[in-house]
Design a protein around this motif. Structure first.
Motif, PDB file in Angstrom:
ATOM      1  N   GLY A  78      11.054 -38.720   8.390  1.00  0.00           N
ATOM      2  CA  GLY A  78       9.761 -38.060   8.231  1.00  0.00           C
ATOM      3  C   GLY A  78       8.701 -38.637   9.147  1.00  0.00           C
ATOM      4  O   GLY A  78       7.901 -37.901   9.742  1.00  0.00           O
ATOM      5  N   TYR A  79       8.683 -39.943   9.293  1.00  0.00           N
ATOM      6  CA  TYR A  79       7.718 -40.597  10.177  1.00  0.00           C
ATOM      7  C   TYR A  79       7.935 -40.148  11.611  1.00  0.00           C
ATOM      8  O   TYR A  79       6.990 -39.842  12.335  1.00  0.00           O
ATOM      9  N   GLN A  80       9.194 -40.089  12.038  1.00  0.00           N
ATOM     10  CA  GLN A  80       9.502 -39.645  13.396  1.00  0.00           C
ATOM     11  C   GLN A  80       9.073 -38.198  13.603  1.00  0.00           C
ATOM     12  O   GLN A  80       8.531 -37.847  14.651  1.00  0.00           O
ATOM     13  N   GLU A  81       9.295 -37.355  12.602  1.00  0.00           N
ATOM     14  CA  GLU A  81       8.876 -35.954  12.700  1.00  0.00           C
ATOM     15  C   GLU A  81       7.370 -35.839  12.847  1.00  0.00           C
ATOM     16  O   GLU A  81       6.869 -35.031  13.626  1.00  0.00           O
ATOM     17  N   VAL A  82       6.636 -36.657  12.113  1.00  0.00           N
ATOM     18  CA  VAL A  82       5.175 -36.647  12.229  1.00  0.00           C
ATOM     19  C   VAL A  82       4.772 -37.069  13.637  1.00  0.00           C
ATOM     20  O   VAL A  82       3.902 -36.458  14.260  1.00  0.00           O
ATOM     21  N   LEU A  83       5.414 -38.115  14.156  1.00  0.00           N
ATOM     22  CA  LEU A  83       5.104 -38.572  15.506  1.00  0.00           C
ATOM     23  C   LEU A  83       5.365 -37.482  16.541  1.00  0.00           C
ATOM     24  O   LEU A  83       4.652 -37.380  17.539  1.00  0.00           O
ATOM     25  N   GLU A  84       6.391 -36.687  16.285  1.00  0.00           N
ATOM     26  CA  GLU A  84       6.757 -35.615  17.214  1.00  0.00           C
ATOM     27  C   GLU A  84       5.983 -34.324  16.950  1.00  0.00           C
ATOM     28  O   GLU A  84       6.191 -33.330  17.627  1.00  0.00           O
ATOM     29  N   GLY A  85       5.099 -34.345  15.963  1.00  0.00           N
ATOM     30  CA  GLY A  85       4.293 -33.167  15.657  1.00  0.00           C
ATOM     31  C   GLY A  85       5.021 -32.116  14.837  1.00  0.00           C
ATOM     32  O   GLY A  85       4.586 -30.977  14.752  1.00  0.00           O
ATOM     33  N   SER A 129       9.777 -55.726   3.980  1.00  0.00           N
ATOM     34  CA  SER A 129       9.016 -55.946   5.214  1.00  0.00           C
ATOM     35  C   SER A 129       9.896 -55.746   6.441  1.00  0.00           C
ATOM     36  O   SER A 129       9.460 -55.167   7.445  1.00  0.00           O
ATOM     37  N   ASP A 130      11.143 -56.210   6.367  1.00  0.00           N
ATOM     38  CA  ASP A 130      12.076 -56.057   7.489  1.00  0.00           C
ATOM     39  C   ASP A 130      12.378 -54.586   7.766  1.00  0.00           C
ATOM     40  O   ASP A 130      12.366 -54.143   8.920  1.00  0.00           O
ATOM     41  N   VAL A 131      12.643 -53.823   6.700  1.00  0.00           N
ATOM     42  CA  VAL A 131      12.930 -52.393   6.866  1.00  0.00           C
ATOM     43  C   VAL A 131      11.705 -51.677   7.429  1.00  0.00           C
ATOM     44  O   VAL A 131      11.816 -50.857   8.342  1.00  0.00           O
ATOM     45  N   CYS A 132      10.546 -52.004   6.909  1.00  0.00           N
ATOM     46  CA  CYS A 132       9.307 -51.389   7.410  1.00  0.00           C
ATOM     47  C   CYS A 132       9.106 -51.700   8.886  1.00  0.00           C
ATOM     48  O   CYS A 132       8.750 -50.819   9.672  1.00  0.00           O
ATOM     49  N   ALA A 133       9.354 -52.954   9.267  1.00  0.00           N
ATOM     50  CA  ALA A 133       9.207 -53.351  10.665  1.00  0.00           C
ATOM     51  C   ALA A 133      10.141 -52.552  11.569  1.00  0.00           C
ATOM     52  O   ALA A 133       9.766 -52.168  12.681  1.00  0.00           O
ATOM     53  N   GLU A 134      11.359 -52.280  11.080  1.00  0.00           N
ATOM     54  CA  GLU A 134      12.310 -51.468  11.852  1.00  0.00           C
ATOM     55  C   GLU A 134      11.759 -50.076  12.106  1.00  0.00           C
ATOM     56  O   GLU A 134      12.076 -49.451  13.115  1.00  0.00           O
ATOM     57  N   MET A 135      10.926 -49.591  11.180  1.00  0.00           N
ATOM     58  CA  MET A 135      10.324 -48.269  11.324  1.00  0.00           C
ATOM     59  C   MET A 135       8.992 -48.326  12.064  1.00  0.00           C
ATOM     60  O   MET A 135       8.340 -47.306  12.253  1.00  0.00           O
ATOM     61  N   GLY A 136       8.575 -49.533  12.431  1.00  0.00           N
ATOM     62  CA  GLY A 136       7.297 -49.674  13.116  1.00  0.00           C
ATOM     63  C   GLY A 136       6.114 -49.633  12.174  1.00  0.00           C
ATOM     64  O   GLY A 136       4.996 -49.320  12.589  1.00  0.00           O
ATOM     65  N   LEU A 137       6.353 -49.931  10.894  1.00  0.00           N
ATOM     66  CA  LEU A 137       5.296 -49.906   9.886  1.00  0.00           C
ATOM     67  C   LEU A 137       5.106 -51.287   9.281  1.00  0.00           C
ATOM     68  O   LEU A 137       6.060 -52.044   9.158  1.00  0.00           O
TER      69      LEU A 137
END
Length: 95
Positions: free
Chosen positions: A69-76, A14-22
């Protein structure tokens, strides 16, 4: 779906996910979608015993990949299957 995991692992996850905003739920959804899309787990699963440090290090590597990967998706930005496989091969050869 209900998943049972150790309380310590649950908190660390949960902590790691929170760091990623998930949320943990969103992270599992990302994982499930990757399994369905790729028809395999996004990491190797073996029956060999490994020490906890190796598991932790692999977990961190996977988490970094998810963050990237999540950041890349956010950036399109998107990666084709061929580009993904080529990158995995290069990463494997570097180890």
């Amino acid at each position: 779906m209900t998943i049972s995991i150790d309380d310590t692992l649950k908190q660390e996850f949960s902590d790691v996910c929170a760091e990623m905003g998930l949320s943990a739920s969103a992270a599992f959804s990302v994982f499930a979608k990757a399994v369905v899309r790729e028809k395999r787990t996004p990491f190797e699963v073996t029956s060999e015993r490994v020490d906890s440090r190796a598991v932790r290090d692999e977990g961190r590597r996977v988490a970094q990949g998810i963050r990237r990967g999540y950041q890349e998706v956010l950036e399109g930005q998107f990666v084709t299957r061929e580009e993904y496989e080529r990158g995995r091969q290069e990463q494997h050869e570097a180890v």
